[in-house]
Design an enzyme around this catalytic site. Structure first.
Site, PDB file in Angstrom:
ATOM      1  N   TYR A  23      18.028 -11.876  45.747  1.00  0.00           N
ATOM      2  CA  TYR A  23      18.350 -12.881  44.729  1.00  0.00           C
ATOM      3  C   TYR A  23      19.486 -12.461  43.803  1.00  0.00           C
ATOM      4  CZ  TYR A  23      13.896 -14.797  46.242  1.00  0.00           C
ATOM      5  OH  TYR A  23      12.890 -15.292  46.994  1.00  0.00           O
ATOM      6  N   TYR A  36       8.092 -13.793  39.630  1.00  0.00           N
ATOM      7  CA  TYR A  36       9.078 -14.740  40.121  1.00  0.00           C
ATOM      8  C   TYR A  36       9.367 -15.753  39.022  1.00  0.00           C
ATOM      9  CZ  TYR A  36       9.286 -12.621  44.619  1.00  0.00           C
ATOM     10  OH  TYR A  36       9.521 -11.722  45.617  1.00  0.00           O
ATOM     11  N   ASN A  96      10.615 -24.938  36.404  1.00  0.00           N
ATOM     12  CA  ASN A  96       9.291 -24.327  36.455  1.00  0.00           C
ATOM     13  C   ASN A  96       9.183 -23.031  35.660  1.00  0.00           C
ATOM     14  OD1 ASN A  96       8.094 -26.378  37.985  1.00  0.00           O
ATOM     15  ND2 ASN A  96       8.914 -25.513  39.867  1.00  0.00           N
ATOM     16  N   ASP A 149      19.628 -20.922  34.257  1.00  0.00           N
ATOM     17  CA  ASP A 149      20.602 -21.740  34.972  1.00  0.00           C
ATOM     18  C   ASP A 149      20.299 -23.217  34.748  1.00  0.00           C
ATOM     19  OD1 ASP A 149      19.107 -22.534  37.971  1.00  0.00           O
ATOM     20  OD2 ASP A 149      18.217 -21.000  36.689  1.00  0.00           O
ATOM     21  N   ASN A 192       9.165 -18.847  38.561  1.00  0.00           N
ATOM     22  CA  ASN A 192       8.162 -19.852  38.195  1.00  0.00           C
ATOM     23  C   ASN A 192       6.969 -19.288  37.440  1.00  0.00           C
ATOM     24  OD1 ASN A 192       9.842 -21.516  39.612  1.00  0.00           O
ATOM     25  ND2 ASN A 192       8.440 -21.845  41.313  1.00  0.00           N
TER      26      ASN A 192
END
Length: 144
Positions: free
Chosen positions: A17, A67, A115, A94, A69
């Site tokens: 990522y 993560y 989320n 973002d 979320n």
């Protein structure tokens, strides 16, 4: 332990990522740490953190290692540890609906399907935190 501000950069952990548009928030806190003579290091709060002083204020920079979320878990833990209220939390993330490089700052309001923000709101029990939205634009081939 107390701090004046918590600045959280949203993103996903892991090399796959790194440098992606979804990690622009995490990249931002990493750059801030470097500019203030520090680096992000593992902490017990499921986040990489750096304690810095910005304009004389004790500031914790954080990149949750949950993560995206599930970012609220790390944010809530950091708020408790550093005795920081939601009104002293800045979340950098973002924003697909902004052109690349554009910034918008807001307090509270809608979550626009993000989320990570939903998780933070759920764990802090408020949407009264500040948000720095960094435009990344829509991915190629994605319609509005």
């Amino acid at each position: 332990m107390a701090a004046d501000w918590l600045v959280v950069g949203l993103g996903n952990p892991g090399a796959e990522y790194a440098g992606t548009r979804h990690n622009v928030g995490a990249d931002t806190v990493d750059v801030l740490a470097g500019r203030h003579g520090s680096t992000l290091k593992r902490s017990k709060h499921r986040a990489l953190t750096a304690d810095v002083r910005i304009e004389g204020m004790a500031t914790v920079l954080a990149f949750p290692q949950t993560y995206y979320n599930e970012s609220g878990q790390a944010v809530a833990s950091l708020c408790r540890w550093y005795d920081i209220g939601p009104d002293r939390v800045i979340v950098v993330h973002d924003e697909l609906d902004l052109a690349p490089g554009r910034l918008k700052v807001k307090v509270g309001g809608g979550l626009a399907g993000n989320n990570g923000l939903k998780s933070i709101k759920a764990h802090l029990h408020t949407d009264g935190f500040l948000r720095v939205r960094i435009g990344v634009g829509k991915p190629p081939g994605r319609m509005a």
